[in-house]
Design an enzyme around this catalytic site. Structure first.
Site, PDB file in Angstrom:
ATOM      1  N   TYR A  11     -52.707  39.416 -62.439  1.00 20.66           N
ATOM      2  CA  TYR A  11     -51.523  38.742 -61.877  1.00 20.66           C
ATOM      3  C   TYR A  11     -50.977  39.495 -60.653  1.00 20.66           C
ATOM      4  CZ  TYR A  11     -46.581  37.189 -61.829  1.00 20.66           C
ATOM      5  OH  TYR A  11     -45.341  36.733 -61.472  1.00 20.66           O
ATOM      6  N   ASP A  31     -62.751  45.014 -61.447  1.00 25.18           N
ATOM      7  CA  ASP A  31     -62.074  44.446 -62.616  1.00 25.18           C
ATOM      8  C   ASP A  31     -63.145  44.150 -63.656  1.00 25.18           C
ATOM      9  OD1 ASP A  31     -60.433  42.631 -64.383  1.00 25.18           O
ATOM     10  OD2 ASP A  31     -59.029  42.734 -62.710  1.00 25.18           O
ATOM     11  N   ASN A  32     -62.775  44.224 -64.932  1.00 22.87           N
ATOM     12  CA  ASN A  32     -63.754  43.849 -65.973  1.00 22.87           C
ATOM     13  C   ASN A  32     -63.392  42.513 -66.624  1.00 22.87           C
ATOM     14  OD1 ASN A  32     -61.571  44.489 -67.538  1.00 22.87           O
ATOM     15  ND2 ASN A  32     -62.622  45.948 -68.867  1.00 22.87           N
ATOM     16  N   ASP A  58     -65.810  48.273 -65.744  1.00 23.59           N
ATOM     17  CA  ASP A  58     -64.705  48.843 -66.502  1.00 23.59           C
ATOM     18  C   ASP A  58     -64.393  50.206 -65.876  1.00 23.59           C
ATOM     19  OD1 ASP A  58     -63.251  50.258 -68.603  1.00 23.59           O
ATOM     20  OD2 ASP A  58     -63.906  48.631 -69.927  1.00 23.59           O
ATOM     21  N   SER A 124     -43.678  51.291 -64.930  1.00 21.88           N
ATOM     22  CA  SER A 124     -42.814  50.219 -65.423  1.00 21.88           C
ATOM     23  C   SER A 124     -41.414  50.746 -65.703  1.00 21.88           C
ATOM     24  CB  SER A 124     -43.427  49.703 -66.730  1.00 21.88           C
ATOM     25  OG  SER A 124     -42.532  48.850 -67.393  1.00 21.88           O
ATOM     26  N   TYR A 149     -47.681  50.549 -75.519  1.00 17.23           N
ATOM     27  CA  TYR A 149     -47.890  50.200 -74.108  1.00 17.23           C
ATOM     28  C   TYR A 149     -46.971  51.044 -73.217  1.00 17.23           C
ATOM     29  CZ  TYR A 149     -47.097  47.936 -69.690  1.00 17.23           C
ATOM     30  OH  TYR A 149     -46.939  47.727 -68.339  1.00 17.23           O
ATOM     31  N   LYS A 153     -47.634  54.224 -70.149  1.00 20.42           N
ATOM     32  CA  LYS A 153     -47.086  54.327 -68.790  1.00 20.42           C
ATOM     33  C   LYS A 153     -46.357  55.658 -68.626  1.00 20.42           C
ATOM     34  CE  LYS A 153     -48.603  50.482 -67.359  1.00 20.42           C
ATOM     35  NZ  LYS A 153     -49.694  50.473 -66.388  1.00 20.42           N
ATOM     36  N   ASN A 179     -39.061  43.317 -63.514  1.00 21.30           N
ATOM     37  CA  ASN A 179     -39.705  42.189 -64.202  1.00 21.30           C
ATOM     38  C   ASN A 179     -40.340  41.222 -63.204  1.00 21.30           C
ATOM     39  OD1 ASN A 179     -37.819  43.383 -66.194  1.00 21.30           O
ATOM     40  ND2 ASN A 179     -38.492  41.688 -67.464  1.00 21.30           N
ATOM     41  N   ASN A 198     -45.691  36.360 -74.040  1.00 19.37           N
ATOM     42  CA  ASN A 198     -44.674  37.305 -74.524  1.00 19.37           C
ATOM     43  C   ASN A 198     -43.466  37.273 -73.614  1.00 19.37           C
ATOM     44  OD1 ASN A 198     -46.276  38.862 -76.537  1.00 19.37           O
ATOM     45  ND2 ASN A 198     -47.540  39.243 -74.721  1.00 19.37           N
ATOM     46  N   ARG A 292     -35.125  40.278 -80.419  1.00 18.47           N
ATOM     47  CA  ARG A 292     -36.514  40.738 -80.551  1.00 18.47           C
ATOM     48  C   ARG A 292     -36.486  42.269 -80.704  1.00 18.47           C
ATOM     49  NH1 ARG A 292     -40.502  39.356 -75.577  1.00 18.47           N
ATOM     50  NH2 ARG A 292     -39.080  40.790 -74.528  1.00 18.47           N
TER      51      ARG A 292
HETATM   52  P1  NAD Z   1     -52.945  41.710 -65.719  1.00 21.11           P
HETATM   53  O1  NAD Z   1     -53.421  41.850 -67.125  1.00 21.11           O
HETATM   54  O2  NAD Z   1     -52.812  40.360 -65.136  1.00 21.11           O
HETATM   55  O3  NAD Z   1     -53.892  42.573 -64.758  1.00 21.11           O
HETATM   56  C1  NAD Z   1     -54.553  43.743 -65.174  1.00 21.11           C
HETATM   57  C2  NAD Z   1     -56.002  43.614 -64.754  1.00 21.11           C
HETATM   58  O4  NAD Z   1     -56.703  44.783 -65.141  1.00 21.11           O
HETATM   59  C3  NAD Z   1     -56.701  42.425 -65.413  1.00 21.11           C
HETATM   60  O5  NAD Z   1     -57.387  41.683 -64.420  1.00 21.11           O
HETATM   61  C4  NAD Z   1     -57.677  43.076 -66.387  1.00 21.11           C
HETATM   62  O6  NAD Z   1     -58.842  42.311 -66.547  1.00 21.11           O
HETATM   63  C5  NAD Z   1     -57.935  44.413 -65.716  1.00 21.11           C
HETATM   64  N1  NAD Z   1     -58.327  45.515 -66.600  1.00 21.11           N
HETATM   65  C6  NAD Z   1     -57.711  45.940 -67.737  1.00 21.11           C
HETATM   66  N2  NAD Z   1     -58.359  46.997 -68.245  1.00 21.11           N
HETATM   67  C7  NAD Z   1     -59.406  47.254 -67.423  1.00 21.11           C
HETATM   68  C8  NAD Z   1     -60.421  48.234 -67.408  1.00 21.11           C
HETATM   69  N3  NAD Z   1     -60.521  49.156 -68.364  1.00 21.11           N
HETATM   70  N4  NAD Z   1     -61.328  48.211 -66.398  1.00 21.11           N
HETATM   71  C9  NAD Z   1     -61.257  47.276 -65.424  1.00 21.11           C
HETATM   72  N5  NAD Z   1     -60.309  46.332 -65.387  1.00 21.11           N
HETATM   73  C10 NAD Z   1     -59.383  46.326 -66.368  1.00 21.11           C
HETATM   74  O7  NAD Z   1     -51.556  42.500 -65.603  1.00 21.11           O
HETATM   75  P2  NAD Z   1     -50.504  42.538 -64.417  1.00 21.11           P
HETATM   76  O8  NAD Z   1     -49.278  41.865 -64.876  1.00 21.11           O
HETATM   77  O9  NAD Z   1     -51.125  42.134 -63.150  1.00 21.11           O
HETATM   78  O10 NAD Z   1     -50.193  44.087 -64.393  1.00 21.11           O
HETATM   79  C11 NAD Z   1     -50.884  44.979 -63.555  1.00 21.11           C
HETATM   80  C12 NAD Z   1     -50.449  46.401 -63.876  1.00 21.11           C
HETATM   81  O11 NAD Z   1     -49.054  46.516 -63.710  1.00 21.11           O
HETATM   82  C13 NAD Z   1     -50.740  46.792 -65.321  1.00 21.11           C
HETATM   83  O12 NAD Z   1     -51.138  48.152 -65.351  1.00 21.11           O
HETATM   84  C14 NAD Z   1     -49.413  46.616 -65.994  1.00 21.11           C
HETATM   85  O13 NAD Z   1     -49.278  47.458 -67.115  1.00 21.11           O
HETATM   86  C15 NAD Z   1     -48.457  47.018 -64.891  1.00 21.11           C
HETATM   87  N6  NAD Z   1     -47.124  46.423 -65.048  1.00 21.11           N
HETATM   88  C16 NAD Z   1     -47.007  45.080 -65.249  1.00 21.11           C
HETATM   89  C17 NAD Z   1     -45.757  44.520 -65.435  1.00 21.11           C
HETATM   90  C18 NAD Z   1     -45.594  43.059 -65.712  1.00 21.11           C
HETATM   91  O14 NAD Z   1     -44.548  42.678 -66.213  1.00 21.11           O
HETATM   92  N7  NAD Z   1     -46.563  42.212 -65.389  1.00 21.11           N
HETATM   93  C19 NAD Z   1     -44.618  45.345 -65.377  1.00 21.11           C
HETATM   94  C20 NAD Z   1     -44.776  46.717 -65.161  1.00 21.11           C
HETATM   95  C21 NAD Z   1     -46.042  47.247 -65.004  1.00 21.11           C
HETATM   96  C1  WQD Z   2     -37.079  39.345 -70.630  1.00 20.50           C
HETATM   97  C2  WQD Z   2     -35.842  38.859 -71.370  1.00 20.50           C
HETATM   98  C3  WQD Z   2     -36.096  38.935 -73.765  1.00 20.50           C
HETATM   99  C4  WQD Z   2     -39.246  35.897 -74.010  1.00 20.50           C
HETATM  100  C5  WQD Z   2     -41.511  43.380 -70.630  1.00 20.50           C
HETATM  101  C6  WQD Z   2     -42.077  44.720 -70.971  1.00 20.50           C
HETATM  102  C7  WQD Z   2     -41.966  45.643 -69.795  1.00 20.50           C
HETATM  103  C8  WQD Z   2     -42.574  45.011 -68.540  1.00 20.50           C
HETATM  104  C9  WQD Z   2     -42.049  43.650 -68.284  1.00 20.50           C
HETATM  105  C10 WQD Z   2     -44.851  45.639 -68.355  1.00 20.50           C
HETATM  106  C11 WQD Z   2     -35.492  39.711 -72.588  1.00 20.50           C
HETATM  107  C12 WQD Z   2     -35.952  37.501 -73.292  1.00 20.50           C
HETATM  108  C13 WQD Z   2     -38.285  36.780 -73.561  1.00 20.50           C
HETATM  109  C14 WQD Z   2     -38.838  34.770 -74.778  1.00 20.50           C
HETATM  110  C15 WQD Z   2     -36.541  35.489 -74.535  1.00 20.50           C
HETATM  111  N1  WQD Z   2     -43.982  44.811 -68.679  1.00 20.50           N
HETATM  112  N2  WQD Z   2     -36.963  36.580 -73.820  1.00 20.50           N
HETATM  113  N3  WQD Z   2     -37.501  34.612 -74.993  1.00 20.50           N
HETATM  114  O1  WQD Z   2     -38.969  42.647 -72.328  1.00 20.50           O
HETATM  115  O2  WQD Z   2     -37.770  42.920 -70.109  1.00 20.50           O
HETATM  116  O3  WQD Z   2     -40.131  43.544 -70.291  1.00 20.50           O
HETATM  117  O4  WQD Z   2     -42.197  42.854 -69.468  1.00 20.50           O
HETATM  118  O5  WQD Z   2     -44.688  46.761 -68.008  1.00 20.50           O
HETATM  119  O6  WQD Z   2     -42.631  46.810 -70.144  1.00 20.50           O
HETATM  120  O7  WQD Z   2     -41.379  45.256 -72.073  1.00 20.50           O
HETATM  121  O8  WQD Z   2     -39.565  41.178 -70.334  1.00 20.50           O
HETATM  122  O9  WQD Z   2     -40.045  38.781 -70.036  1.00 20.50           O
HETATM  123  O10 WQD Z   2     -40.500  39.846 -72.280  1.00 20.50           O
HETATM  124  O11 WQD Z   2     -38.151  39.512 -71.551  1.00 20.50           O
HETATM  125  O12 WQD Z   2     -35.372  35.304 -74.796  1.00 20.50           O
HETATM  126  O13 WQD Z   2     -39.662  33.960 -75.235  1.00 20.50           O
HETATM  127  O14 WQD Z   2     -36.116  37.545 -71.887  1.00 20.50           O
HETATM  128  O15 WQD Z   2     -35.432  39.126 -74.976  1.00 20.50           O
HETATM  129  O16 WQD Z   2     -34.097  39.733 -72.690  1.00 20.50           O
HETATM  130  P1  WQD Z   2     -39.009  42.594 -70.872  1.00 20.50           P
HETATM  131  P2  WQD Z   2     -39.660  39.769 -71.054  1.00 20.50           P
END
Ligand code: NAD
Ligand code: WQD
Length: 338
Positions: A11, A31-32, A58, A124, A149, A153, A179, A198, A292
């Site tokens: 994403y 990417d894998n 990977d 994060s 998770y 981080k 977010n 989620n 939650r």
């Molecule tokens: P995503 O799952 O869409 O992207 C992660 C990508 O990494 C995927 O394409 C997956 O196939 C690839 N991947 C996972 N493990 C791998 C491995 N061992 N080798 C090669 N490829 C691998 O997630 P995203 O939302 O794009 O998030 C990207 C990064 O940002 C992640 O590290 C995530 O933890 C971090 N992050 C995301 C959020 C969020 O809310 N989306 C918030 C904070 C941090």
């Molecule tokens: C946002 C708000 C929920 C779903 C998570 C990870 C964080 C980061 C971002 C990766 C909260 C509420 C949610 C639903 C709801 N990811 N909610 N109904 O929890 O802030 O963060 O994603 O690093 O590490 O913890 O994001 O989008 O899950 O929730 O009411 O079906 O929406 O309670 O208040 P969050 P979220």
């Protein structure tokens, strides 16, 4: 710069790929596909008008990383590769620690052996735990994470800081995302979660498109303006541009640098639902559910440091985020499935 983008089919990675190419960088994606589809990269190619070098591997695969760094002389790595589903990490802690931690160990080891000592790491807001100060600045103490998770981080930040301390010629940029929501304005790429979402926004868009019956709002008794949880939502394109800006810290040899990437504005769950309904002219049925486990009341940042040092600040507001999330969902009701 010549950049290795791990997790570039995901994403945030796919949006960042576009912004990096637009800014003139040479990018190789690895990417894998554990949580993404090749179709995402085909769509990026459509948007930018050409394909980008891609290696399916990977990042825990030592030989594959060795081959990659032997073939290309990278100036920097942007590491998105990792597993990110909070609930799944509680059920499968070993898988999460193994993938996320070992992935970075193997990657960073290959980097140092090949003299590539600059990394941007996807961290994060979760590392702040229940934050000690609001709005959160980068010097806010890290807190207790509520799931494996989050700990990956927090621990990987420490690992990378220690690598940089041991060899100060490294540049380590830790980007703490708030977010991310929204999608590219083309409607071609966006968030495409597997199974039941989620996160709030994909749950809203899937409810609006009729895949889910109603949104569950997790708790309405938090100490916030309407009782529902408040977060700092940031448009994924702004976040992607934050990575392009963060390359400045590497170009300037900053050593260790930590930045919050958020807008600095907090919106409650119901604020987001209302904004989504107003912008898109839709109704999102919802019901109040219990809190939650692990959720906090309020989380938003002070993004001043990224503005002062990187010249970056978010451009898009909640309306654009809601509009673009919906455009992707509406155009792709089944995600990347054709
Ligand atoms: P995503 O799952 O869409 O992207 C992660 C990508 O990494 C995927 O394409 C997956 O196939 C690839 N991947 C996972 N493990 C791998 C491995 N061992 N080798 C090669 N490829 C691998 O997630 P995203 O939302 O794009 O998030 C990207 C990064 O940002 C992640 O590290 C995530 O933890 C971090 N992050 C995301 C959020 C969020 O809310 N989306 C918030 C904070 C941090
Ligand atoms: C946002 C708000 C929920 C779903 C998570 C990870 C964080 C980061 C971002 C990766 C909260 C509420 C949610 C639903 C709801 N990811 N909610 N109904 O929890 O802030 O963060 O994603 O690093 O590490 O913890 O994001 O989008 O899950 O929730 O009411 O079906 O929406 O309670 O208040 P969050 P979220």
């Amino acid at each position: 710069m010549k950049i290795l983008l791990t997790g570039g089919a995901g994403y945030i990675g796919s949006h960042t790929l576009i912004e990096l190419v637009k800014a003139g960088h040479n990018v190789v994606v690895v990417d894998n596909f554990v949580n993404s589809q090749p179709e995402a990269l085909r769509r990026v190619a459509k948007i930018i008008g050409h394909e980008v070098p891609f290696v399916e591997a990977d990042i825990r695969d030592k030989e594959a990383m060795e081959r990659l760094f032997t073939e290309y002389q990278f100036d920097a790595v942007i590491n998105f590769a990792g597993l990110k589903a909070v609930g799944e990490s509680v059920a499968k802690p070993l898988e999460y620690y193994e993938n996320n931690m070992n992935g970075v160990f193997v990657l960073v080891d290959a980097m140092r052996r090949h003299g590539c000592k600059s990394i941007i790491f996807s961290s994060s807001a979760t590392v702040y735990g229940d934050p000690a100060i609001i709005p959160i600045t980068e010097d806010c103490p890290k807190g207790q994470c509520t799931n494996p998770y989050g700990w990956t981080k927090s621990m990987l930040e420490q690992v990378l800081m220690d690598v940089q301390k041991a060899d100060p010629t490294w540049n380590v940029v830790l980007l703490r995302y708030f977010n991310p929501i929204g999608a590219h304005e083309s409607g071609l790429i966006g968030e495409n979660p597997n199974g039941i979402p989620n996160n709030l926004m994909p749950y809203i868009t899937q409810t609006a498109v009729g895949i889910r019956k109603e949104l569950g709002v997790f708790g309405d008794d938090y100490p916030t303006h309407d009782g529902t949880g408040v977060r700092d939502y940031i448009h994924v394109v702004d976040l992607a541009r934050g990575h392009v800006a963060a390359l400045k810290a590497i170009a300037e040899n900053k050593g260790l640098a930590i930045y919050n990437l958020g807008t600095g504005h907090g919106y409650s769950v119901l604020d987001v639902v209302k904004a989504f309904e107003n912008v898109n002219g839709l109704k999102v049925p919802y019901a109040i559910k219990p809190r939650r486990p692990g959720d906090i009341a309020t989380c938003y940042c002070n993004p001043a440091k990224a503005k002062a040092e990187l010249g970056w600040e978010a451009q898009f507001g909640i309306e654009e985020m809601c509009r673009d999330s919906w455009r992707f969902q509406k155009n792709n009701p089944n995600g990347y499935e054709l």
